[in-house]
Design a protein around this motif. Structure first.
Motif, PDB file in Angstrom:
ATOM      1  N   HIS A 118      44.202  46.812  35.711  1.00 40.73           N
ATOM      2  CA  HIS A 118      44.562  46.200  36.994  1.00 40.73           C
ATOM      3  C   HIS A 118      45.319  44.896  36.748  1.00 40.73           C
ATOM      4  O   HIS A 118      44.720  43.884  36.342  1.00 40.73           O
ATOM      5  CB  HIS A 118      43.303  45.929  37.822  1.00 40.73           C
ATOM      6  N   ASP A 119      46.612  44.930  36.991  1.00 37.90           N
ATOM      7  CA  ASP A 119      47.455  43.754  36.757  1.00 37.90           C
ATOM      8  C   ASP A 119      47.036  42.610  37.679  1.00 37.90           C
ATOM      9  O   ASP A 119      46.696  42.816  38.844  1.00 37.90           O
ATOM     10  CB  ASP A 119      48.920  44.107  36.999  1.00 37.90           C
ATOM     11  N   GLY A 120      47.076  41.401  37.133  1.00 37.48           N
ATOM     12  CA  GLY A 120      46.740  40.215  37.915  1.00 37.48           C
ATOM     13  C   GLY A 120      45.281  39.820  37.838  1.00 37.48           C
ATOM     14  O   GLY A 120      44.918  38.735  38.298  1.00 37.48           O
ATOM     15  N   ILE A 121      44.446  40.668  37.245  1.00 38.51           N
ATOM     16  CA  ILE A 121      43.030  40.343  37.087  1.00 38.51           C
ATOM     17  C   ILE A 121      42.771  39.954  35.641  1.00 38.51           C
ATOM     18  O   ILE A 121      43.141  40.675  34.704  1.00 38.51           O
ATOM     19  CB  ILE A 121      42.133  41.513  37.518  1.00 38.51           C
ATOM     20  N   TYR A 122      42.129  38.809  35.453  1.00 32.53           N
ATOM     21  CA  TYR A 122      41.875  38.249  34.135  1.00 32.53           C
ATOM     22  C   TYR A 122      40.367  38.246  33.861  1.00 32.53           C
ATOM     23  O   TYR A 122      39.660  37.328  34.264  1.00 32.53           O
ATOM     24  CB  TYR A 122      42.421  36.826  34.046  1.00 32.53           C
ATOM     25  N   PRO A 123      39.832  39.274  33.190  1.00 35.82           N
ATOM     26  CA  PRO A 123      38.410  39.262  32.825  1.00 35.82           C
ATOM     27  C   PRO A 123      38.129  38.088  31.898  1.00 35.82           C
ATOM     28  O   PRO A 123      38.884  37.830  30.950  1.00 35.82           O
ATOM     29  CB  PRO A 123      38.219  40.599  32.102  1.00 35.82           C
ATOM     30  N   CYS A 124      37.048  37.380  32.149  1.00 41.36           N
ATOM     31  CA  CYS A 124      36.857  36.087  31.476  1.00 41.36           C
ATOM     32  C   CYS A 124      35.383  35.818  31.207  1.00 41.36           C
ATOM     33  O   CYS A 124      34.530  36.071  32.066  1.00 41.36           O
ATOM     34  CB  CYS A 124      37.448  34.987  32.365  1.00 41.36           C
ATOM     35  N   GLY A 125      35.088  35.298  30.042  1.00 38.60           N
ATOM     36  CA  GLY A 125      33.770  34.760  29.761  1.00 38.60           C
ATOM     37  C   GLY A 125      32.733  35.778  29.358  1.00 38.60           C
ATOM     38  O   GLY A 125      33.017  36.907  28.949  1.00 38.60           O
ATOM     39  N   GLU A 126      31.479  35.376  29.497  1.00 41.00           N
ATOM     40  CA  GLU A 126      30.365  36.169  29.000  1.00 41.00           C
ATOM     41  C   GLU A 126      30.186  37.469  29.777  1.00 41.00           C
ATOM     42  O   GLU A 126      29.911  38.525  29.206  1.00 41.00           O
ATOM     43  CB  GLU A 126      29.078  35.340  29.048  1.00 41.00           C
ATOM     44  N   GLY A 127      30.331  37.418  31.097  1.00 41.38           N
ATOM     45  CA  GLY A 127      30.150  38.613  31.906  1.00 41.38           C
ATOM     46  C   GLY A 127      31.155  39.702  31.589  1.00 41.38           C
ATOM     47  O   GLY A 127      30.853  40.893  31.694  1.00 41.38           O
TER      48      GLY A 127
END
Length: 541
Positions: A503-512
């Motif tokens: 999904h373009d534009g979504i930046y998965p980030c961090g521990e979760g």
């Protein structure tokens, strides 16, 4: 002016703790430097501590060991033959200057205000992107009241608890800031400096095992929030993202609380490792996800004095801080076991976030003055252990253990003496170790919480670790269950530009999202995601 880095400067415990001003301590340190490398004390113009640790390998002789940077006008070149002395050309700091060429039409949205989301939002605000932060839980002041009510009365707020709310799960922990992240860009140091900037004690900049503590960290995150707002950012609480607006696999916005739509082209997904409802929504939207290893086990409590005697030696100086420990090993059948999130002078806490389930964690206040030490003793869990057929099966495995703990504790934290755990006996009364627990508990048989292979691994670990720490396997050691939230059971796949693979534009980030394992590594990942966004977009907000 020349800059020298000098390692292995030793002060006795008493020398390190003589009462006096910072200037008096600085003079003692300069004297020790002078004696070590043979330069005049008055030739040292400036001094900066880089690292401080405790060396207790040759008990009863215990030292504080320092690494420092000093500025000197001149120095004998023969000093550089000393292996503990290095000449530094410049002191490097974190920096970022690369701004992208694509225009960002809508303000970026950061979902989640734990360490990853907080640092990403902070950097976006610093660089003028005016982020909108959506946090499902409460702001930290209200969150603390809700959690205290839960611990005392058992009234759980499923949207704001130890897992959810301003500061994330890390706010209600020991606030440990050590990390093993390879950090050539110096983001780690920047994270520590930022915490100090917003209210943490400056000793976290150089302590080998830095920590803040729940009481101080709650104030720091509030200050960071207020700064983000002052720079044009927006921070909204009680704002649960219930859906993602997707067109042609590109994000166009998010839905908040099933009632409000917010347009955006960039979503930083920093939801934390316990956002199970969000993970289910993403799975249904066919996000690229996969199961990942994590760990589960129990919390163990020992008297802090016992840990100190083992680590520092009997009759150690009372000037020494409560000792931490870190333990690792493998069981006879090769299963990894280790201590996790060790809290000197701390408390076990009810960290549940769902009704009918029990999860425990550990926390300390800044002074670490509690009578007990606690840590998780956990074993590694791989997708093969729970026969994963879906990316969410690890999450469901965690949930099943929490349901078992709830049942075994009759709705409260199940607690048991180690001696009784070893013999499958419900504890009748406590021994030398009394519970230091935030939340209500019941005596129980924790064997009933886990599959046999996990019980076996934990029991082996307790015996194994007693070889490192005398008394670790004492029968009066207290255990509680279930430590299930060590890390995220899933990974949200992203590409080399930190964007979701689906999904373009979504930046998965961090521990979760599966890319961090603690406060500092999550904060660093938040900074990396900011860099990815800023390298792609400029803004005119």
């Amino acid at each position: 002016m020349n800059i020298l880095k000098i390692n292995q400067i030793k002060l006795s415990v008493e020398e390190n703790n003589i009462h006096g001003s910072k200037e008096e301590f600085k003079k003692r340190l300069i004297k020790a430097i002078s004696l070590k490398i043979g330069i005049r004390e008055d030739s040292i113009n400036e001094l900066e501590i880089v690292k401080r640790s405790i060396d207790a390998r040759k008990k009863p002789e215990i030292y504080y060991v320092y690494s420092v940077l000093v500025k000197v006008k001149t120095f004998p070149k023969k000093i550089l033959k000393n292996r503990d002395v290095t000449e530094i050309k410049e002191v490097r700091k974190y920096s970022f200057n690369e701004i992208g060429k694509e225009k960002l039409t809508n303000r970026p949205v950061v979902v989640g205000f734990g360490p990853a989301g907080m640092f990403c939002a902070l950097m976006l605000a610093e660089y003028g992107y005016k982020p909108i932060v959506l946090e499902r839980g409460m702001q930290v002041e209200e969150r603390m009241e809700a959690i205290e009510k839960f611990w005392k009365e058992g009234v759980l707020n499923t949207e704001s608890n130890v897992q959810f709310g301003e500061g994330g799960a890390g706010t209600f922990s020991d606030g440990k800031l050590n990390t093993s992240v390879n950090d050539k860009q110096l983001r780690n140091q920047f994270v520590l400096e930022t915490f100090v900037r917003f209210g943490a004690n400056e000793d976290i900049l150089y302590d080998a095992k830095p920590h803040i503590g729940t009481d101080v960290l709650s104030k720091v995150v509030k200050n960071m929030r207020e700064y983000i707002i002052s720079k044009g950012g927006t921070v909204r609480f009680n704002a649960l993202v219930t859906d993602f607006l997707i067109e042609d696999n590109c994000v166009k916005g998010v839905c908040i609380n099933d009632s409000e739509t917010l347009k955006t082209d960039v979503v930083v997904l920093a939801v934390g490792h316990s956002a199970r409802d969000t993970f289910e929504k993403m799975y249904n939207l066919k996000f690229a996800m996969e199961p990942k290893p994590f760990a589960v086990g129990v919390r163990v409590e020992h008297r802090q004095s016992m840990i100190d005697n083992s680590m520092y030696g009997e009759g150690h100086s009372k000037l020494l801080p409560p000792s931490p420990y870190k333990l690792t090993g493998k069981t006879n059948d090769g299963r990894p076991v280790y201590s996790f999130c060790m809290c000197p002078g701390g408390y076990v806490v009810n960290a549940s976030s769902e009704e009918g389930k029990i999860a425990v964690n550990g926390m300390s206040y800044n002074d670490r003055a509690g009578e007990n030490a606690n840590s998780a003793i956990v074993t590694a869990i791989n997708p093969e252990d729970y026969d994963a057929k879906s990316p969410l099966d690890g999450m469901y495995f965690q949930r099943s253990l929490e349901e078992s703990a709830y049942k075994e504790g009759n709705g409260l934290i199940p607690v048991q003496r180690l001696g009784d755990y070893n013999t499958n006996t419900v504890t009748v009364e406590f021994g030398k170790v009394k519970p230091n627990i935030k939340g209500r508990y019941n005596m129980a048989d924790i064997n009933n919480v886990f599959p046999e292979y996990i019980n076996k691994a934990v029991k082996e670990a307790m015996e194994m670790f007693a070889k490192n720490i005398k008394g670790f396997n004492d029968e009066d050691t207290l255990i509680s269950a279930v430590e299930s939230r060590t890390s995220s059971p899933i990974r949200i796949k992203r590409n080399e530009n930190y964007i979701s693979k689906s999904h373009d534009g979504i930046y998965p980030c961090g521990e979760g999202a599966g890319y961090a394992g603690g406060i500092t590594s999550a904060a660093i990942d938040g900074i990396k995601v900011f860099e990815a966004i800023a390298s792609k977009y400029f803004n005119e907000f």
